[in-house]
Design a protein around this motif. Structure first.
Motif, PDB file in Angstrom:
ATOM      1  N   VAL A  58       0.844  -1.203   0.000  1.00 44.04           N
ATOM      2  CA  VAL A  58       0.000   0.000   0.000  1.00 44.04           C
ATOM      3  C   VAL A  58       0.878   1.252   0.000  1.00 44.04           C
ATOM      4  CG1 VAL A  58      -1.741   1.285   1.274  1.00 44.04           C
ATOM      5  CG2 VAL A  58      -1.849  -1.206   1.189  1.00 44.04           C
ATOM      6  N   THR A  59       0.526   2.222  -0.831  1.00 37.87           N
ATOM      7  CA  THR A  59       1.224   3.509  -0.888  1.00 37.87           C
ATOM      8  C   THR A  59       1.173   4.197   0.475  1.00 37.87           C
ATOM      9  OG1 THR A  59       0.798   3.800  -3.243  1.00 37.87           O
ATOM     10  CG2 THR A  59       1.131   5.802  -1.942  1.00 37.87           C
ATOM     11  N   ARG A  60       2.264   4.821   0.837  1.00 34.59           N
ATOM     12  CA  ARG A  60       2.408   5.450   2.151  1.00 34.59           C
ATOM     13  C   ARG A  60       1.571   6.716   2.276  1.00 34.59           C
ATOM     14  NH1 ARG A  60       7.889   9.068   2.031  1.00 34.59           N
ATOM     15  NH2 ARG A  60       7.751   9.761  -0.131  1.00 34.59           N
ATOM     16  N   THR A  61       1.460   7.214   3.526  1.00 37.36           N
ATOM     17  CA  THR A  61       0.812   8.486   3.824  1.00 37.36           C
ATOM     18  C   THR A  61       1.805   9.378   4.560  1.00 37.36           C
ATOM     19  OG1 THR A  61      -1.376   7.475   3.987  1.00 37.36           O
ATOM     20  CG2 THR A  61      -1.087   9.616   5.047  1.00 37.36           C
ATOM     21  N   CYS A  62       1.867  10.647   4.177  1.00 41.84           N
ATOM     22  CA  CYS A  62       2.719  11.631   4.849  1.00 41.84           C
ATOM     23  C   CYS A  62       1.850  12.785   5.332  1.00 41.84           C
ATOM     24  CB  CYS A  62       3.806  12.146   3.909  1.00 41.84           C
ATOM     25  SG  CYS A  62       4.963  10.858   3.374  1.00 41.84           S
ATOM     26  N   THR A  63       2.146  13.285   6.536  1.00 45.78           N
ATOM     27  CA  THR A  63       1.271  14.250   7.192  1.00 45.78           C
ATOM     28  C   THR A  63       2.050  15.499   7.595  1.00 45.78           C
ATOM     29  OG1 THR A  63      -0.071  12.437   8.065  1.00 45.78           O
ATOM     30  CG2 THR A  63      -0.333  14.598   9.102  1.00 45.78           C
ATOM     31  N   ALA A  64       1.459  16.658   7.333  1.00 44.14           N
ATOM     32  CA  ALA A  64       2.001  17.940   7.797  1.00 44.14           C
ATOM     33  C   ALA A  64       0.960  18.605   8.690  1.00 44.14           C
ATOM     34  CB  ALA A  64       2.347  18.844   6.622  1.00 44.14           C
ATOM     35  N   VAL A  65       1.383  19.066   9.867  1.00 45.24           N
ATOM     36  CA  VAL A  65       0.498  19.742  10.807  1.00 45.24           C
ATOM     37  C   VAL A  65       0.922  21.203  10.897  1.00 45.24           C
ATOM     38  CG1 VAL A  65      -0.432  19.792  13.150  1.00 45.24           C
ATOM     39  CG2 VAL A  65       0.236  17.599  12.108  1.00 45.24           C
ATOM     40  N   VAL A  66       0.004  22.104  10.542  1.00 44.50           N
ATOM     41  CA  VAL A  66       0.281  23.543  10.530  1.00 44.50           C
ATOM     42  C   VAL A  66      -0.521  24.187  11.646  1.00 44.50           C
ATOM     43  CG1 VAL A  66       0.196  25.674   9.185  1.00 44.50           C
ATOM     44  CG2 VAL A  66       0.691  23.494   8.057  1.00 44.50           C
ATOM     45  N   GLU A  67       0.170  24.879  12.546  1.00 42.24           N
ATOM     46  CA  GLU A  67      -0.474  25.484  13.705  1.00 42.24           C
ATOM     47  C   GLU A  67      -0.679  26.983  13.507  1.00 42.24           C
ATOM     48  OE1 GLU A  67       0.947  23.929  17.658  1.00 42.24           O
ATOM     49  OE2 GLU A  67       2.627  23.298  16.404  1.00 42.24           O
ATOM     50  N   SER A  68      -1.806  27.491  13.923  1.00 41.25           N
ATOM     51  CA  SER A  68      -2.135  28.915  14.055  1.00 41.25           C
ATOM     52  C   SER A  68      -1.916  29.713  12.778  1.00 41.25           C
ATOM     53  CB  SER A  68      -1.344  29.561  15.194  1.00 41.25           C
ATOM     54  OG  SER A  68      -0.010  29.812  14.821  1.00 41.25           O
ATOM     55  N   ALA A  69      -2.585  30.822  12.685  1.00 44.13           N
ATOM     56  CA  ALA A  69      -2.522  31.662  11.488  1.00 44.13           C
ATOM     57  C   ALA A  69      -1.166  32.330  11.332  1.00 44.13           C
ATOM     58  CB  ALA A  69      -3.621  32.716  11.533  1.00 44.13           C
ATOM     59  N   GLU A  70      -0.383  32.436  12.413  1.00 48.01           N
ATOM     60  CA  GLU A  70       0.893  33.143  12.346  1.00 48.01           C
ATOM     61  C   GLU A  70       2.060  32.211  12.022  1.00 48.01           C
ATOM     62  OE1 GLU A  70      -1.223  33.486  15.032  1.00 48.01           O
ATOM     63  OE2 GLU A  70      -2.079  35.282  14.125  1.00 48.01           O
ATOM     64  N   SER A  71       1.842  30.922  12.030  1.00 49.65           N
ATOM     65  CA  SER A  71       2.927  29.967  11.846  1.00 49.65           C
ATOM     66  C   SER A  71       3.445  29.982  10.410  1.00 49.65           C
ATOM     67  CB  SER A  71       2.449  28.559  12.195  1.00 49.65           C
ATOM     68  OG  SER A  71       3.449  27.609  11.930  1.00 49.65           O
ATOM     69  N   THR A  72       4.756  29.833  10.261  1.00 47.64           N
ATOM     70  CA  THR A  72       5.361  29.670   8.930  1.00 47.64           C
ATOM     71  C   THR A  72       6.174  28.380   8.867  1.00 47.64           C
ATOM     72  OG1 THR A  72       7.276  31.019   9.581  1.00 47.64           O
ATOM     73  CG2 THR A  72       5.456  32.149   8.472  1.00 47.64           C
ATOM     74  N   THR A  73       5.900  27.463   9.785  1.00 53.43           N
ATOM     75  CA  THR A  73       6.541  26.151   9.776  1.00 53.43           C
ATOM     76  C   THR A  73       5.462  25.090   9.979  1.00 53.43           C
ATOM     77  OG1 THR A  73       6.959  26.183  12.156  1.00 53.43           O
ATOM     78  CG2 THR A  73       8.690  27.068  10.728  1.00 53.43           C
ATOM     79  N   SER A  74       5.834  23.836   9.752  1.00 55.04           N
ATOM     80  CA  SER A  74       4.899  22.743   9.976  1.00 55.04           C
ATOM     81  C   SER A  74       5.620  21.603  10.680  1.00 55.04           C
ATOM     82  CB  SER A  74       4.304  22.254   8.650  1.00 55.04           C
ATOM     83  OG  SER A  74       5.313  21.760   7.798  1.00 55.04           O
ATOM     84  N   THR A  75       4.852  20.761  11.366  1.00 52.56           N
ATOM     85  CA  THR A  75       5.368  19.533  11.947  1.00 52.56           C
ATOM     86  C   THR A  75       5.025  18.403  10.992  1.00 52.56           C
ATOM     87  OG1 THR A  75       5.058  20.356  14.196  1.00 52.56           O
ATOM     88  CG2 THR A  75       5.261  17.979  13.927  1.00 52.56           C
ATOM     89  N   ASP A  76       6.035  17.705  10.490  1.00 52.04           N
ATOM     90  CA  ASP A  76       5.830  16.749   9.402  1.00 52.04           C
ATOM     91  C   ASP A  76       6.099  15.325   9.881  1.00 52.04           C
ATOM     92  OD1 ASP A  76       5.395  18.980   7.769  1.00 52.04           O
ATOM     93  OD2 ASP A  76       7.514  19.093   7.221  1.00 52.04           O
ATOM     94  N   LEU A  77       5.201  14.413   9.522  1.00 51.00           N
ATOM     95  CA  LEU A  77       5.344  12.994   9.817  1.00 51.00           C
ATOM     96  C   LEU A  77       5.327  12.241   8.495  1.00 51.00           C
ATOM     97  CD1 LEU A  77       2.773  12.785  12.766  1.00 51.00           C
ATOM     98  CD2 LEU A  77       5.255  12.966  12.948  1.00 51.00           C
ATOM     99  N   TYR A  78       6.469  11.730   8.079  1.00 53.75           N
ATOM    100  CA  TYR A  78       6.601  11.092   6.775  1.00 53.75           C
ATOM    101  C   TYR A  78       6.866   9.594   6.955  1.00 53.75           C
ATOM    102  CZ  TYR A  78       7.009  15.698   4.565  1.00 53.75           C
ATOM    103  OH  TYR A  78       6.768  16.967   4.099  1.00 53.75           O
ATOM    104  N   GLU A  79       5.962   8.777   6.455  1.00 53.23           N
ATOM    105  CA  GLU A  79       6.193   7.337   6.460  1.00 53.23           C
ATOM    106  C   GLU A  79       7.325   6.994   5.490  1.00 53.23           C
ATOM    107  OE1 GLU A  79       2.659   5.147   5.601  1.00 53.23           O
ATOM    108  OE2 GLU A  79       1.462   6.144   7.145  1.00 53.23           O
ATOM    109  N   PRO A  80       8.027   5.887   5.760  1.00 51.67           N
ATOM    110  CA  PRO A  80       9.056   5.455   4.800  1.00 51.67           C
ATOM    111  C   PRO A  80       8.439   5.174   3.436  1.00 51.67           C
ATOM    112  CG  PRO A  80       9.230   4.241   6.870  1.00 51.67           C
ATOM    113  CD  PRO A  80       7.944   4.994   6.930  1.00 51.67           C
ATOM    114  N   ALA A  81       9.232   5.360   2.397  1.00 54.65           N
ATOM    115  CA  ALA A  81       8.748   5.100   1.039  1.00 54.65           C
ATOM    116  C   ALA A  81       8.343   3.636   0.895  1.00 54.65           C
ATOM    117  CB  ALA A  81       9.833   5.452   0.028  1.00 54.65           C
ATOM    118  N   THR A  82       7.296   3.394   0.130  1.00 49.64           N
ATOM    119  CA  THR A  82       6.778   2.052  -0.091  1.00 49.64           C
ATOM    120  C   THR A  82       7.781   1.225  -0.893  1.00 49.64           C
ATOM    121  OG1 THR A  82       4.553   2.961  -0.117  1.00 49.64           O
ATOM    122  CG2 THR A  82       4.829   0.744  -0.994  1.00 49.64           C
ATOM    123  N   ALA A  83       8.096   0.048  -0.383  1.00 50.82           N
ATOM    124  CA  ALA A  83       9.103  -0.798  -1.025  1.00 50.82           C
ATOM    125  C   ALA A  83       8.592  -1.393  -2.334  1.00 50.82           C
ATOM    126  CB  ALA A  83       9.513  -1.920  -0.080  1.00 50.82           C
TER     127      ALA A  83
END
Length: 299
Positions: free
Chosen positions: A86-111
Protein backbone atom coordinates in the motif's frame (compact mmCIF):
# COMPACT_ATOMS: atom_id res chain seq x y z
CA UNK A 1 7.74 17.42 -21.86
CA UNK A 2 8.53 16.95 -18.17
CA UNK A 3 8.68 13.34 -16.93
CA UNK A 4 8.76 13.14 -13.11
CA UNK A 5 9.89 9.74 -11.81
CA UNK A 6 7.67 9.14 -8.79
CA UNK A 7 9.05 5.96 -7.24
CA UNK A 8 8.29 7.17 -3.69
CA UNK A 9 4.78 8.59 -4.08
CA UNK A 10 2.47 9.20 -1.13
CA UNK A 11 -0.87 10.50 -0.02
CA UNK A 12 0.03 13.87 1.51
CA UNK A 13 -2.29 15.19 4.22
CA UNK A 14 -2.16 18.71 5.70
CA UNK A 15 -3.94 19.35 9.00
CA UNK A 16 -4.56 22.96 10.04
CA UNK A 17 -4.91 23.27 13.82
CA UNK A 18 -5.01 26.06 16.40
CA UNK A 19 -2.47 24.23 18.55
CA UNK A 20 -0.96 20.74 18.39
CA UNK A 21 -1.72 19.13 21.76
CA UNK A 22 1.00 16.59 22.48
CA UNK A 23 -0.34 13.53 24.25
CA UNK A 24 -3.94 14.66 23.79
CA UNK A 25 -6.62 14.97 21.10
CA UNK A 26 -6.19 17.70 18.48
CA UNK A 27 -9.07 18.39 16.11
CA UNK A 28 -8.09 19.99 12.78
CA UNK A 29 -9.92 23.05 11.52
CA UNK A 30 -9.22 22.04 7.91
CA UNK A 31 -7.81 19.02 6.08
CA UNK A 32 -6.19 19.03 2.61
CA UNK A 33 -5.16 15.88 0.76
CA UNK A 34 -3.05 15.72 -2.40
CA UNK A 35 -1.25 13.17 -4.54
CA UNK A 36 2.16 13.63 -3.02
CA UNK A 37 5.78 12.69 -2.72
CA UNK A 38 8.33 15.14 -4.09
CA UNK A 39 8.09 14.02 -7.72
CA UNK A 40 4.30 14.38 -7.83
CA UNK A 41 4.55 17.80 -6.22
CA UNK A 42 6.91 18.76 -9.04
CA UNK A 43 4.45 17.29 -11.55
CA UNK A 44 1.43 19.15 -10.14
CA UNK A 45 3.15 22.53 -9.94
CA UNK A 46 4.64 22.22 -13.45
CA UNK A 47 1.27 21.17 -14.90
CA UNK A 48 -0.43 24.12 -13.17
CA UNK A 49 2.04 26.39 -14.95
CA UNK A 50 1.08 24.98 -18.34
CA UNK A 51 3.85 22.44 -18.88
CA UNK A 52 3.26 19.13 -20.62
CA UNK A 53 3.75 16.58 -17.84
CA UNK A 54 3.72 12.78 -17.91
CA UNK A 55 4.58 11.29 -14.53
CA UNK A 56 5.64 7.68 -14.07
CA UNK A 57 4.37 6.66 -10.65
CA UNK A 58 4.50 3.49 -8.56
CA UNK A 59 1.26 3.07 -6.57
CA UNK A 60 -0.29 0.29 -4.52
CA UNK A 61 -3.47 -0.60 -2.65
CA UNK A 62 -6.53 1.56 -1.98
CA UNK A 63 -4.42 4.59 -1.10
CA UNK A 64 -2.62 4.21 -4.41
CA UNK A 65 -5.99 4.14 -6.19
CA UNK A 66 -6.95 7.33 -4.37
CA UNK A 67 -3.68 9.03 -5.35
CA UNK A 68 -4.22 8.02 -8.96
CA UNK A 69 -7.71 9.57 -8.93
CA UNK A 70 -6.32 12.76 -7.41
CA UNK A 71 -3.77 13.05 -10.20
CA UNK A 72 -6.58 12.83 -12.74
CA UNK A 73 -8.50 15.54 -10.88
CA UNK A 74 -5.38 17.73 -10.91
CA UNK A 75 -4.96 17.28 -14.67
CA UNK A 76 -1.66 15.43 -14.28
CA UNK A 77 -1.17 12.63 -16.81
CA UNK A 78 0.45 9.56 -15.30
CA UNK A 79 1.70 6.12 -16.24
CA UNK A 80 1.02 3.94 -13.18
CA UNK A 81 3.09 0.91 -12.19
CA UNK A 82 1.04 -1.18 -9.72
CA UNK A 83 2.59 -2.28 -6.43
CA UNK A 84 1.55 -5.07 -4.08
CA UNK A 85 2.18 -2.95 -0.98
CA UNK A 86 0.00 0.00 0.00
CA UNK A 87 1.22 3.51 -0.89
CA UNK A 88 2.41 5.45 2.15
CA UNK A 89 0.81 8.49 3.82
CA UNK A 90 2.72 11.63 4.85
CA UNK A 91 1.27 14.25 7.19
CA UNK A 92 2.00 17.94 7.80
CA UNK A 93 0.50 19.74 10.81
CA UNK A 94 0.28 23.54 10.53
CA UNK A 95 -0.47 25.48 13.71
CA UNK A 96 -2.13 28.91 14.06
CA UNK A 97 -2.52 31.66 11.49
CA UNK A 98 0.89 33.14 12.35
CA UNK A 99 2.93 29.97 11.85
CA UNK A 100 5.36 29.67 8.93
CA UNK A 101 6.54 26.15 9.78
CA UNK A 102 4.90 22.74 9.98
CA UNK A 103 5.37 19.53 11.95
CA UNK A 104 5.83 16.75 9.40
CA UNK A 105 5.34 12.99 9.82
CA UNK A 106 6.60 11.09 6.78
CA UNK A 107 6.19 7.34 6.46
CA UNK A 108 9.06 5.45 4.80
CA UNK A 109 8.75 5.10 1.04
CA UNK A 110 6.78 2.05 -0.09
CA UNK A 111 9.10 -0.80 -1.02
CA UNK A 112 9.21 -2.32 -4.53
CA UNK A 113 9.70 -6.00 -5.32
CA UNK A 114 12.21 -6.99 -8.01
CA UNK A 115 9.57 -7.47 -10.72
CA UNK A 116 7.93 -4.15 -9.80
CA UNK A 117 11.24 -2.30 -10.18
CA UNK A 118 11.86 -4.06 -13.49
CA UNK A 119 8.40 -2.99 -14.72
CA UNK A 120 9.02 0.57 -13.56
CA UNK A 121 12.40 0.81 -15.29
CA UNK A 122 10.94 -0.64 -18.50
CA UNK A 123 8.15 1.94 -18.49
CA UNK A 124 10.69 4.73 -18.00
CA UNK A 125 12.79 3.54 -20.93
CA UNK A 126 9.74 3.31 -23.19
CA UNK A 127 8.21 6.68 -22.34
CA UNK A 128 11.48 8.61 -22.35
CA UNK A 129 12.52 6.95 -25.62
CA UNK A 130 9.24 7.99 -27.24
CA UNK A 131 9.57 11.53 -25.93
CA UNK A 132 13.16 11.85 -27.18
CA UNK A 133 12.11 10.58 -30.63
CA UNK A 134 9.30 13.14 -30.86
CA UNK A 135 11.43 16.00 -29.50
CA UNK A 136 12.30 18.37 -28.05
CA UNK A 137 14.34 16.54 -25.44
CA UNK A 138 12.27 15.85 -22.31
CA UNK A 139 13.21 16.83 -18.77
CA UNK A 140 13.37 13.70 -16.59
CA UNK A 141 13.14 14.61 -12.90
CA UNK A 142 13.96 12.19 -10.08
CA UNK A 143 12.91 13.74 -6.76
CA UNK A 144 12.74 12.36 -3.26
CA UNK A 145 13.84 9.27 -1.41
CA UNK A 146 14.70 5.97 -3.07
CA UNK A 147 12.46 3.15 -1.78
CA UNK A 148 13.72 -0.21 -0.52
CA UNK A 149 13.92 -2.66 -3.39
CA UNK A 150 15.21 -0.12 -5.91
CA UNK A 151 18.87 -1.01 -6.62
CA UNK A 152 20.86 2.21 -6.39
CA UNK A 153 23.43 1.12 -8.95
CA UNK A 154 20.69 0.21 -11.44
CA UNK A 155 18.87 3.49 -10.79
CA UNK A 156 22.01 5.51 -11.46
CA UNK A 157 22.72 3.48 -14.58
CA UNK A 158 19.14 4.02 -15.81
CA UNK A 159 19.47 7.79 -15.48
CA UNK A 160 22.83 7.69 -17.25
CA UNK A 161 21.24 5.70 -20.07
CA UNK A 162 18.40 8.21 -20.40
CA UNK A 163 20.83 11.10 -20.58
CA UNK A 164 22.95 9.29 -23.18
CA UNK A 165 19.78 8.87 -25.26
CA UNK A 166 19.22 12.64 -25.25
CA UNK A 167 17.04 13.39 -22.21
CA UNK A 168 17.78 16.15 -19.71
CA UNK A 169 18.19 14.52 -16.28
CA UNK A 170 17.48 16.37 -13.03
CA UNK A 171 17.96 14.94 -9.53
CA UNK A 172 16.74 16.26 -6.18
CA UNK A 173 17.57 13.88 -3.36
CA UNK A 174 19.80 13.12 -0.42
CA UNK A 175 22.04 10.49 1.11
CA UNK A 176 22.88 7.29 -0.73
CA UNK A 177 20.23 7.95 -3.39
CA UNK A 178 21.84 11.26 -4.29
CA UNK A 179 25.32 9.74 -4.34
CA UNK A 180 24.12 7.08 -6.77
CA UNK A 181 22.30 9.44 -9.15
CA UNK A 182 24.27 12.70 -9.11
CA UNK A 183 26.88 11.43 -11.61
CA UNK A 184 24.11 11.03 -14.22
CA UNK A 185 22.55 14.44 -13.67
CA UNK A 186 22.60 17.45 -15.94
CA UNK A 187 21.07 19.51 -13.11
CA UNK A 188 21.38 18.86 -9.37
CA UNK A 189 18.90 20.62 -7.07
CA UNK A 190 19.62 20.18 -3.33
CA UNK A 191 19.86 22.19 -0.13
CA UNK A 192 23.19 23.23 1.37
CA UNK A 193 23.12 20.43 3.96
CA UNK A 194 22.51 17.79 1.28
CA UNK A 195 25.31 19.23 -0.85
CA UNK A 196 27.66 19.20 2.15
CA UNK A 197 26.81 15.56 2.89
CA UNK A 198 27.29 14.55 -0.75
CA UNK A 199 30.63 16.32 -1.08
CA UNK A 200 31.77 15.60 2.52
CA UNK A 201 32.53 19.31 2.92
CA UNK A 202 30.83 21.93 5.09
CA UNK A 203 30.14 24.67 2.56
CA UNK A 204 30.03 28.24 3.80
CA UNK A 205 27.45 29.28 1.22
CA UNK A 206 25.08 27.90 -1.36
CA UNK A 207 27.18 29.52 -4.09
CA UNK A 208 30.28 27.61 -2.94
CA UNK A 209 28.26 24.40 -3.03
CA UNK A 210 27.12 25.10 -6.61
CA UNK A 211 30.70 25.58 -7.76
CA UNK A 212 31.82 22.37 -6.07
CA UNK A 213 28.97 20.37 -7.63
CA UNK A 214 29.91 21.74 -11.05
CA UNK A 215 33.55 20.84 -10.53
CA UNK A 216 32.80 17.30 -9.32
CA UNK A 217 29.95 16.31 -11.63
CA UNK A 218 30.08 18.78 -14.52
CA UNK A 219 26.42 19.54 -13.79
CA UNK A 220 24.35 22.66 -13.42
CA UNK A 221 23.32 23.21 -9.80
CA UNK A 222 20.69 24.95 -7.71
CA UNK A 223 21.37 24.95 -3.96
CA UNK A 224 18.83 26.29 -1.46
CA UNK A 225 19.86 27.69 1.91
CA UNK A 226 16.78 28.57 3.95
CA UNK A 227 16.46 32.21 4.95
CA UNK A 228 19.74 32.95 3.13
CA UNK A 229 18.01 32.24 -0.19
CA UNK A 230 19.42 30.08 -2.96
CA UNK A 231 22.25 30.04 -5.45
CA UNK A 232 22.36 28.70 -8.99
CA UNK A 233 25.01 27.86 -11.54
CA UNK A 234 23.28 27.13 -14.84
CA UNK A 235 25.43 27.16 -17.93
CA UNK A 236 27.52 30.30 -17.69
CA UNK A 237 24.98 32.04 -15.45
CA UNK A 238 25.86 32.26 -11.75
CA UNK A 239 22.99 33.79 -9.84
CA UNK A 240 21.77 34.44 -6.32
CA UNK A 241 18.09 33.90 -5.62
CA UNK A 242 17.07 35.94 -2.56
CA UNK A 243 14.83 34.38 0.07
CA UNK A 244 11.19 35.35 -0.46
CA UNK A 245 10.02 38.42 1.42
CA UNK A 246 6.63 36.78 1.92
CA UNK A 247 6.60 33.57 3.98
CA UNK A 248 3.41 31.58 3.80
CA UNK A 249 1.85 29.20 6.34
CA UNK A 250 2.37 26.07 4.24
CA UNK A 251 6.09 25.64 3.45
CA UNK A 252 5.93 21.88 2.75
CA UNK A 253 6.42 21.32 -0.97
CA UNK A 254 7.83 24.75 -1.75
CA UNK A 255 11.16 23.31 -2.88
CA UNK A 256 9.33 20.90 -5.17
CA UNK A 257 7.23 23.74 -6.58
CA UNK A 258 10.43 25.70 -7.14
CA UNK A 259 11.74 22.81 -9.24
CA UNK A 260 8.42 22.44 -11.07
CA UNK A 261 8.45 26.15 -11.89
CA UNK A 262 12.06 25.96 -13.06
CA UNK A 263 11.43 23.02 -15.39
CA UNK A 264 8.19 24.52 -16.72
CA UNK A 265 10.12 27.68 -17.62
CA UNK A 266 12.87 25.67 -19.30
CA UNK A 267 10.23 23.79 -21.27
CA UNK A 268 8.91 27.16 -22.48
CA UNK A 269 12.41 28.02 -23.66
CA UNK A 270 13.15 30.70 -21.06
CA UNK A 271 16.74 31.58 -20.17
CA UNK A 272 18.30 30.74 -16.81
CA UNK A 273 17.57 34.03 -15.04
CA UNK A 274 13.93 34.12 -16.16
CA UNK A 275 13.51 30.46 -15.21
CA UNK A 276 14.94 31.08 -11.73
CA UNK A 277 12.53 33.98 -11.21
CA UNK A 278 9.62 31.76 -12.27
CA UNK A 279 10.84 29.02 -9.93
CA UNK A 280 11.07 31.40 -6.97
CA UNK A 281 7.55 32.65 -7.67
CA UNK A 282 6.20 29.09 -7.75
CA UNK A 283 7.85 28.30 -4.40
CA UNK A 284 6.28 31.38 -2.80
CA UNK A 285 2.85 30.61 -4.24
CA UNK A 286 3.01 27.04 -2.91
CA UNK A 287 3.53 28.29 0.64
CA UNK A 288 0.41 30.48 0.51
CA UNK A 289 -2.10 27.62 0.18
CA UNK A 290 -2.47 24.17 1.78
CA UNK A 291 -1.45 21.15 -0.27
CA UNK A 292 2.08 20.49 -1.47
CA UNK A 293 2.63 21.41 -5.12
CA UNK A 294 -0.50 23.55 -5.28
CA UNK A 295 -0.04 27.20 -6.26
CA UNK A 296 -1.94 30.26 -5.11
CA UNK A 297 -3.23 32.41 -8.00
CA UNK A 298 -0.57 34.67 -9.49
CA UNK A 299 -0.72 38.19 -8.06
Amino acid sequence: MIIPLAISASLDVTYEVDELRHGDITRPNAVTRVAGGKALNVARSAAALGAEVQAIVALGGPIGDWVRAMLTDDGVSATVIPLRRVTRTCTAVVESAESTTSTDLYEPATALDVDEWDAYAAAVRTLVGEAVALGPAPWVALSGSVPPGVPLQQLGALLGELRARGAHVVVDGSGDGLRATAPAAELIKVNRGEASELMETDFGSAADACRALRERFGADAVVTDGVAGSAALIGEVEAAVPAPRMRGRFPAGSGDSFLGGLLAAFERGEDARSALAAASDAGVRNALVPGQGRLAPAS
